[in-house]
Enzyme design. Structure first.
Site, PDB file in Angstrom:
ATOM      1  N   GLN A  73      44.555  53.014  49.019  1.00 60.25           N
ATOM      2  CA  GLN A  73      45.267  53.653  47.911  1.00 60.25           C
ATOM      3  C   GLN A  73      44.166  54.265  47.044  1.00 60.25           C
ATOM      4  O   GLN A  73      43.532  53.561  46.247  1.00 60.25           O
ATOM      5  CB  GLN A  73      46.069  52.604  47.122  1.00 60.25           C
ATOM      6  CG  GLN A  73      46.904  53.198  46.005  1.00 60.25           C
ATOM      7  CD  GLN A  73      47.406  52.157  45.014  1.00 60.25           C
ATOM      8  OE1 GLN A  73      46.841  51.074  44.874  1.00 60.25           O
ATOM      9  NE2 GLN A  73      48.465  52.495  44.295  1.00 60.25           N
TER      10      GLN A  73
ATOM     11  N   ALA B 167      -5.074   8.949  59.998  1.00 58.87           N
ATOM     12  CA  ALA B 167      -4.801   9.406  58.634  1.00 58.87           C
ATOM     13  C   ALA B 167      -5.749  10.534  58.267  1.00 58.87           C
ATOM     14  O   ALA B 167      -6.920  10.537  58.640  1.00 58.87           O
ATOM     15  CB  ALA B 167      -4.957   8.243  57.659  1.00 58.87           C
TER      16      ALA B 167
ATOM     17  N   ASN C  49       2.825  25.688  59.317  1.00 55.65           N
ATOM     18  CA  ASN C  49       3.481  26.577  60.292  1.00 55.65           C
ATOM     19  C   ASN C  49       3.263  28.056  60.009  1.00 55.65           C
ATOM     20  O   ASN C  49       3.652  28.898  60.805  1.00 55.65           O
ATOM     21  CB  ASN C  49       4.987  26.283  60.344  1.00 55.65           C
ATOM     22  CG  ASN C  49       5.682  26.509  59.002  1.00 55.65           C
ATOM     23  OD1 ASN C  49       5.052  26.385  57.945  1.00 55.65           O
ATOM     24  ND2 ASN C  49       6.944  26.859  59.045  1.00 55.65           N
TER      25      ASN C  49
ATOM     26  N   GLY D  31      56.856  40.980  33.573  1.00 55.84           N
ATOM     27  CA  GLY D  31      58.159  41.587  33.761  1.00 55.84           C
ATOM     28  C   GLY D  31      59.228  40.499  33.705  1.00 55.84           C
ATOM     29  O   GLY D  31      59.020  39.392  34.208  1.00 55.84           O
TER      30      GLY D  31
ATOM     31  N   LEU E 221      48.367  43.371  47.839  1.00 53.18           N
ATOM     32  CA  LEU E 221      47.897  44.379  46.892  1.00 53.18           C
ATOM     33  C   LEU E 221      46.500  44.015  46.399  1.00 53.18           C
ATOM     34  O   LEU E 221      46.321  43.023  45.693  1.00 53.18           O
ATOM     35  CB  LEU E 221      48.866  44.466  45.698  1.00 53.18           C
ATOM     36  CG  LEU E 221      50.109  45.346  45.845  1.00 53.18           C
ATOM     37  CD1 LEU E 221      50.911  44.982  47.064  1.00 53.18           C
ATOM     38  CD2 LEU E 221      50.964  45.287  44.602  1.00 53.18           C
TER      39      LEU E 221
ATOM     40  N   GLY F 167      43.207  47.114  42.910  1.00 51.57           N
ATOM     41  CA  GLY F 167      42.799  47.224  41.500  1.00 51.57           C
ATOM     42  C   GLY F 167      41.346  46.837  41.271  1.00 51.57           C
ATOM     43  O   GLY F 167      40.738  46.121  42.062  1.00 51.57           O
TER      44      GLY F 167
ATOM     45  N   ARG G 261      39.400  43.544  33.288  1.00 53.61           N
ATOM     46  CA  ARG G 261      39.181  42.429  32.351  1.00 53.61           C
ATOM     47  C   ARG G 261      38.254  41.338  32.906  1.00 53.61           C
ATOM     48  O   ARG G 261      37.847  40.438  32.179  1.00 53.61           O
ATOM     49  CB  ARG G 261      40.535  41.821  31.950  1.00 53.61           C
ATOM     50  CG  ARG G 261      41.274  42.667  30.943  1.00 53.61           C
ATOM     51  CD  ARG G 261      42.714  42.239  30.801  1.00 53.61           C
ATOM     52  NE  ARG G 261      43.498  42.591  31.981  1.00 53.61           N
ATOM     53  CZ  ARG G 261      44.760  42.212  32.182  1.00 53.61           C
ATOM     54  NH1 ARG G 261      45.370  41.436  31.312  1.00 53.61           N
ATOM     55  NH2 ARG G 261      45.409  42.596  33.269  1.00 53.61           N
TER      56      ARG G 261
END
Ligand code: UD1
Ligand code: CA
Length: 461
Positions: A76, A422, A385, A143, A10, A13, A17
């Site tokens: 859904q 260098a 580069n 529940g 599921l 939703g 919140r």
């Protein structure tokens, strides 16, 4: 009846919140989205079908999950309740024989073992439904599951519909179920929404099915759902503890584990030491014998055996082995470093392949470059580069050595055994075995100070 297993997740939703534009099930946890964590918990059961029920931001959820093989989607369009959500899979499962496992996209800490045990219990007892339950000290909002001493369930009543007596029942419904699909199909299409919320409750099927069994989980953390970001953070803490405990028991040392975070998607081989303030993310593998940290972030990268990485950031790269990375090295992506290389202090590397035993030990930038074996990059060497429009390649062949503060203006190739003096600015290719010096002639000017400086000095006095 066959024991084929289909799964419905599921995930329709919004998750109001969470206070986010991102759908709740796509919030990240441990290197995966919530719903990917849920799918990962299926690793110990054999599933014939996996169906995600999507709704809010359906396209975003689909595209995030597009990589999951054999995952199907049903939509859904209106969220009319958990029962209504599961009704949406009826057409997709026409002719299916077996069991349907229902998972919530926002319950990400379920262990694969728990799901396997639940399915096994369901099959062994030939249940019409098996419900994952738990005893909560504070069951507010959940529940309540009513069952006898043999865990045979008679009814589930939502918190809001319970009498005060019924609320005293601490056995809660986790929202995770396994159903005999044929039996469920005799009830599911006929649900009514005559309740307080005018929703179609999946829990209503329970009183018309038999037998329905409750299975208590031992560890209630597993079935905690995510409704807000505080719970997301709590879940992250639980997940981190699990991941790190498991790694430590498998032979990995962690110094101050509380300061370390490791995604569930990371692989660490035994005999690795992870030091404080280190974070391993995404598709990352750390091979045996490495010492990682302190102060290091590694994402989507592979670190070969016996490599040391200190105070560095590594993204989308490979370090082959026996390397010394850092302090303060940034491998910014598409970098491959051969064996036995020393990269850092203060070196940035991007889109570059480096051979074996090559060093860039101080203050360099290497981008779009290919370096051979045993190259030595001097302090402050830069591959220039980028010309403002395009990136260009630099090639540095075996045994070449660049002098301090040299600039290699790409596209450019340094042959084997080249030495760069260098401060050189190298704009053209250099053949094998050459020394390249691009330095202004030395001039020494005596008594160079302008007259007015002397004059000012005199005035002050
Ligand atoms: C549900 C259970 C409750 C249980 C709790 C556990 C029902 C009626 N109640 O309540 O017994 O204790 O879960 O967390 O099932 N969803 C959809 N489409 C919808 C409605 C919901 O996909 O139309 C999804 C939600 O995104 C969520 C899950 O189903 O992932 C649960 O829905 P939610 O509304 O949070 O149910 P609860 O009221 O928490
Ligand atoms: Ca919920």
């Amino acid at each position: 009846m066959t024991n084929s297993l289909a799964v419905a997740v599921l995930a329709a939703g919004k998750g109001t919140r969470m206070r986010s534009r991102l759908p709740k099930v796509l919030h990240p946890l441990g290197g995966r989205t919530l719903v990917e964590n849920v799918l990962a918990s299926l690793s110990q059961v054999k599933t014939e079908r996996q169906i995600a029920i999507v709704g809010y931001a359906a396209d975003e959820v689909r595209s995030t999950l597009a990589h999951v093989t054999n995952l199907e989607f049903v939509e859904q369009t209106e969220q009319l309740g958990t029962g209504h959500a599961v009704q949406q899979v009826i057409p997709a499962l026409a002719g299916f024989e077996g069991n349907l496992l229902v998972l919530n996209g926002d319950v990400p800490l379920l262990r694969p073992e728990t799901i396997a045990k639940m399915v096994q219990t369901h099959v062994d007892n030939d249940n019409a439904a098996t419900i994952l339950t738990a005893q909560f000290d504070d069951p507010t909002g959940y529940g309540r599951v009513f069952c006898d001493e043999n865990y045979i369930v008679t009814e589930i009543i939502e918190h809001r519909d319970c009498t005060p007596d019924q609320r005293a029942n601490k056995r809660i419904n986790s929202g995770i179920y396994c159903f005999n699909w044929q039996k469920l199909m005799t009830i599911l299409p006929h649900l009514k929404s005559d309740n307080d919320q005018n929703e179609y409750y999946l829990t209503d099927v329970v009183k018309d099915l038999s037998p329905v069994m409750a299975l208590d989980v031992d560890d209630i953390e597993e079935i905690s759902g995510i409704n807000n970001r505080k719970q997301l953070s709590d879940a992250a803490t639980v997940l981190q503890r699990r991941i790190k405990d498991e790694l430590m028991l498998s032979g990995i040392t962690m110094l101050n584990p509380d300061s370390i975070t490791i995604d569930a998607t990371v692989t660490v081989e035994p005999d690795v030491i992870i030091e404080p303030e280190t974070h391993l993310r995404g598709n990352t593998t750390i091979a045996a014998g490495c010492r990682i940290g302190p102060g290091t972030l590694i994402e989507n990268s592979t670190i070969g055996e016996n490599t040391t990485v200190r105070y560095s950031v590594i993204n989308d790269s490979t370090v082959k082995g026996a390397g010394q990375i850092g302090p303060y090295t940034h491998l910014r992506g598409e970098v491959v470093i051969g064996e036995g290389c020393r990269i850092g202090n203060f070196v940035e590397v991007k889109k570059t392949t480096i051979g074996n035993k090559t060093n860039a030990a101080h203050l360099s930038y290497l981008g779009n470059a290919t370096l051979g074996n045993k190259v030595n990059i001097g302090a402050g060497t830069i591959t220039a580069n980028y010309d403002g429009y395009n990136k260009h390649p630099t090639t540095i062949k075996d045994n070449a050595k660049t002098g301090s503060n040299s600039v290699l203006v790409a596209p450019v190739t340094l042959g084997e055994n080249v030495t760069v003096g260098a401060g050189a600015v190298v704009t053209k290719d250099v053949d094998d075995d050459c020394l390249i010096v691009t330095r202004g002639e030395r001039r020494v000017i005596k008594d160079w100070r302008p007259k007015f400086v002397d004059q000012q000095q005199t005035n002050k006095e």
